[in-house]
Design a protein around this motif. Structure first.
Motif, PDB file in Angstrom:
ATOM      1  N   VAL A   1       0.869  -1.178   0.000  1.00  0.00           N
ATOM      2  CA  VAL A   1       0.000   0.000   0.000  1.00  0.00           C
ATOM      3  C   VAL A   1       0.906   1.228   0.000  1.00  0.00           C
ATOM      4  N   ALA A   2       1.051   1.848  -1.155  1.00  0.00           N
ATOM      5  CA  ALA A   2       2.056   2.889  -1.352  1.00  0.00           C
ATOM      6  C   ALA A   2       2.008   4.003  -0.302  1.00  0.00           C
ATOM      7  N   PRO A   3       0.836   4.571   0.036  1.00  0.00           N
ATOM      8  CA  PRO A   3       0.842   5.694   0.966  1.00  0.00           C
ATOM      9  C   PRO A   3       1.205   5.342   2.405  1.00  0.00           C
TER      10      PRO A   3
ATOM     11  N   VAL B   1       7.276  -3.223 -12.263  1.00  0.00           N
ATOM     12  CA  VAL B   1       6.258  -2.604 -11.421  1.00  0.00           C
ATOM     13  C   VAL B   1       4.891  -3.078 -11.882  1.00  0.00           C
ATOM     14  N   TYR B   2       4.111  -3.615 -10.953  1.00  0.00           N
ATOM     15  CA  TYR B   2       2.757  -4.080 -11.240  1.00  0.00           C
ATOM     16  C   TYR B   2       1.766  -3.198 -10.479  1.00  0.00           C
ATOM     17  N   LEU B   3       0.665  -2.863 -11.129  1.00  0.00           N
ATOM     18  CA  LEU B   3      -0.348  -1.991 -10.537  1.00  0.00           C
ATOM     19  C   LEU B   3      -1.741  -2.570 -10.757  1.00  0.00           C
ATOM     20  N   PRO B   4      -2.706  -2.224  -9.891  1.00  0.00           N
ATOM     21  CA  PRO B   4      -4.100  -2.577 -10.144  1.00  0.00           C
ATOM     22  C   PRO B   4      -4.727  -1.595 -11.131  1.00  0.00           C
ATOM     23  N   ALA B   5      -5.988  -1.834 -11.441  1.00  0.00           N
ATOM     24  CA  ALA B   5      -6.708  -0.940 -12.366  1.00  0.00           C
ATOM     25  C   ALA B   5      -8.167  -0.886 -11.937  1.00  0.00           C
ATOM     26  N   THR B   6      -8.405  -0.329 -10.757  1.00  0.00           N
ATOM     27  CA  THR B   6      -9.741  -0.343 -10.170  1.00  0.00           C
ATOM     28  C   THR B   6     -10.580   0.871 -10.541  1.00  0.00           C
ATOM     29  N   SER B   7     -10.045   1.764 -11.336  1.00  0.00           N
ATOM     30  CA  SER B   7     -10.785   2.931 -11.806  1.00  0.00           C
ATOM     31  C   SER B   7     -10.237   3.316 -13.170  1.00  0.00           C
ATOM     32  N   THR B   8     -10.895   4.244 -13.829  1.00  0.00           N
ATOM     33  CA  THR B   8     -10.417   4.694 -15.131  1.00  0.00           C
ATOM     34  C   THR B   8      -9.035   5.324 -15.026  1.00  0.00           C
ATOM     35  N   ARG B   9      -8.846   6.156 -14.000  1.00  0.00           N
ATOM     36  CA  ARG B   9      -7.540   6.798 -13.816  1.00  0.00           C
ATOM     37  C   ARG B   9      -6.469   5.756 -13.503  1.00  0.00           C
ATOM     38  N   ALA B  10      -6.808   4.772 -12.656  1.00  0.00           N
ATOM     39  CA  ALA B  10      -5.836   3.733 -12.316  1.00  0.00           C
ATOM     40  C   ALA B  10      -5.483   2.895 -13.536  1.00  0.00           C
TER      41      ALA B  10
ATOM     42  N   MET C   1      13.000  -9.511  -7.877  1.00  0.00           N
ATOM     43  CA  MET C   1      11.888  -8.769  -7.294  1.00  0.00           C
ATOM     44  C   MET C   1      10.862  -8.316  -8.333  1.00  0.00           C
ATOM     45  N   ILE C   2       9.589  -8.291  -7.912  1.00  0.00           N
ATOM     46  CA  ILE C   2       8.488  -7.647  -8.618  1.00  0.00           C
ATOM     47  C   ILE C   2       7.820  -6.722  -7.613  1.00  0.00           C
ATOM     48  N   ALA C   3       7.669  -5.453  -7.959  1.00  0.00           N
ATOM     49  CA  ALA C   3       7.105  -4.466  -7.046  1.00  0.00           C
ATOM     50  C   ALA C   3       5.644  -4.208  -7.414  1.00  0.00           C
ATOM     51  N   GLY C   4       4.742  -4.821  -6.665  1.00  0.00           N
ATOM     52  CA  GLY C   4       3.317  -4.567  -6.845  1.00  0.00           C
ATOM     53  C   GLY C   4       2.858  -3.499  -5.872  1.00  0.00           C
ATOM     54  N   PHE C   5       2.320  -2.402  -6.397  1.00  0.00           N
ATOM     55  CA  PHE C   5       1.881  -1.281  -5.573  1.00  0.00           C
ATOM     56  C   PHE C   5       0.378  -1.053  -5.737  1.00  0.00           C
TER      57      PHE C   5
ATOM     58  N   ALA D   1       3.276   1.094 -15.933  1.00  0.00           N
ATOM     59  CA  ALA D   1       3.610  -0.165 -15.274  1.00  0.00           C
ATOM     60  C   ALA D   1       4.046  -1.238 -16.257  1.00  0.00           C
ATOM     61  N   ASP D   2       4.583  -2.308 -15.694  1.00  0.00           N
ATOM     62  CA  ASP D   2       4.989  -3.478 -16.472  1.00  0.00           C
ATOM     63  C   ASP D   2       3.960  -4.597 -16.408  1.00  0.00           C
ATOM     64  N   GLY D   3       3.081  -4.553 -15.393  1.00  0.00           N
ATOM     65  CA  GLY D   3       2.108  -5.620 -15.253  1.00  0.00           C
ATOM     66  C   GLY D   3       0.906  -5.184 -14.436  1.00  0.00           C
ATOM     67  N   TRP D   4      -0.138  -6.017 -14.498  1.00  0.00           N
ATOM     68  CA  TRP D   4      -1.420  -5.763 -13.837  1.00  0.00           C
ATOM     69  C   TRP D   4      -1.603  -6.779 -12.723  1.00  0.00           C
ATOM     70  N   VAL D   5      -2.097  -6.352 -11.546  1.00  0.00           N
ATOM     71  CA  VAL D   5      -2.330  -7.254 -10.416  1.00  0.00           C
ATOM     72  C   VAL D   5      -3.796  -7.184  -9.978  1.00  0.00           C
ATOM     73  N   PRO D   6      -4.682  -7.851 -10.712  1.00  0.00           N
ATOM     74  CA  PRO D   6      -6.088  -7.865 -10.315  1.00  0.00           C
ATOM     75  C   PRO D   6      -6.359  -8.898  -9.234  1.00  0.00           C
ATOM     76  N   LEU D   7      -7.504  -8.777  -8.594  1.00  0.00           N
ATOM     77  CA  LEU D   7      -8.037  -9.810  -7.711  1.00  0.00           C
ATOM     78  C   LEU D   7      -9.028 -10.620  -8.538  1.00  0.00           C
ATOM     79  N   ALA D   8      -8.737 -11.900  -8.725  1.00  0.00           N
ATOM     80  CA  ALA D   8      -9.590 -12.739  -9.569  1.00  0.00           C
ATOM     81  C   ALA D   8     -10.922 -13.004  -8.876  1.00  0.00           C
ATOM     82  N   ALA D   9     -12.007 -12.716  -9.558  1.00  0.00           N
ATOM     83  CA  ALA D   9     -13.352 -12.918  -9.007  1.00  0.00           C
ATOM     84  C   ALA D   9     -14.235 -13.619 -10.034  1.00  0.00           C
ATOM     85  N   GLY D  10     -13.697 -14.642 -10.648  1.00  0.00           N
ATOM     86  CA  GLY D  10     -14.429 -15.377 -11.678  1.00  0.00           C
ATOM     87  C   GLY D  10     -13.787 -15.217 -13.036  1.00  0.00           C
ATOM     88  N   ALA D  11     -13.764 -16.317 -13.797  1.00  0.00           N
ATOM     89  CA  ALA D  11     -13.049 -16.318 -15.072  1.00  0.00           C
ATOM     90  C   ALA D  11     -13.640 -15.340 -16.080  1.00  0.00           C
TER      91      ALA D  11
END
Length: 309
Positions: A92-94, A184-193, A116-120, A201-211
């Motif tokens: 959690v970056a902040p 660096v991996y980041l989520p995408a929970t909003s349009t801005r994100a 290392m992979i830095a997921g923020f 970023a280099d990658g996406w880190v979602p929370l899987a909630a169904g295929a």
């Protein structure tokens, strides 16, 4: 290509961190897991300001009463392994001073030989922000942006120089430097994100909630990347908070990744078709100890590969 499989390291209160992290990490690497991950949860409020994930009324799980520091966890895993990549899903970056976090991640990368992979992320808990944040919750996106800037500066060539809202670095030598650019991996929970993810970023880190939902989200992100002219590849590692049970879950309302080894593998097969290249399987919340976590992880891995995942 086969789906890459990662495993969540033991951080919760039922584990002996000093012994179990190294044991599980070493066993997972020998089994074939390609990555090992740690997450961040810094406290368990007795009277939470909000529900879990900011969902009204949703209780925090009891396992969150004690979660080991992710960077300490990864340092223990680094010393016990040789090949597996080591990632955060997510920090959690902040809750961190940007300059200090950038240096810690660089040191971990060097200590692990460049794994290392830095997921923020920006988090959601107001109680955690009240205890440890470097800026108010309303500025969480700006803090993440500054952290990304500081990491790029600190991990880059000397002299390092930076001036931002939280960080000022006079021209300086700052080491050690990462073995290679830390992904660096980041989520995408909003349009801005999502835009930040595609642009920075280099990658996406979602929370899987169904295929089906994961496949739809991944397609939208790839379309956005094309719209914004991204040319370099974008990786993805979906986090799965599994709930293992020795007996199969019954009923048509079973949630994905809840149940027996066979049911978890069934869900891995479904998610292998989403286009996401890696799944982080976190089994630690419902296994009793390191021995059971290691055994279940090995069973899942073998059964998944036998099923063609």
């Amino acid at each position: 290509m086969p789906l890459k499989l990662g495993l969540g390291l033991p951080q919760m209160k039922q584990y002996d961190i000093g012994r179990d992290v190294a044991t599980v990490a070493r066993a997972a690497e020998e089994t074939g897991y390609e990555s090992l991950w740690a997450f961040e949860r810094i406290l368990f409020p007795e009277r939470p300001t909000q529900g879990l994930y900011n969902i009204p009324g949703m209780p925090w799980p009891d396992q969150y009463r004690s979660v080991a520091d992710p960077l300490v966890t990864l340092a223990l895993a680094a010393g016990a392994t040789e090949r597996a990549r080591l990632g955060t899903s997510v920090l959690v970056a902040p809750l961190h001073v940007p300059f200090q976090l950038a240096r810690s991640l660089a040191s971990l990368d060097v200590a692990s030989g460049g794994r290392m992979i830095a997921g923020f992320g920006t988090g959601w808990s107001l109680d955690e922000y009240a205890a440890a944040a470097v800026a108010p919750f309303e500025k969480r996106g700006a803090v993440l942006d500054e952290l990304l800037d500081v990491c790029a500066a600190v991990w880059g060539p000397d002299p390092v120089s930076y001036r931002g809202e939280l960080t000022t670095v006079a021209p300086s030598e700052v080491g050690p430097k990462p073995v290679r650019p830390i992904p660096v991996y980041l989520p995408a929970t909003s349009t801005r994100a999502a835009r930040r993810l595609v642009d920075r970023a280099d990658g996406w880190v979602p929370l899987a909630a169904g295929a089906a939902r994961l496949a739809e989200q991944w397609q939208r992100i790839r379309e956005l990347a094309a719209e914004r002219g991204r040319e370099r590849p974008l990786d993805a590692c979906a986090r799965v908070n599994a709930r293992y049970s020795a007996a199969p879950y019954e009923g048509k309302d079973r949630r994905p990744f809840h149940g027996s080894v066979a049911q978890i593998v069934e869900d891995l097969v479904a998610h292998a078709g989403t286009g996401v290249s890696e799944i982080l399987l976190d089994l630690q919340s419902t296994t009793r100890d390191a021995a059971e976590l290691t055994d279940v992880a090995a069973e899942v891995y073998a059964a998944a590969r036998a099923a063609g995942v």
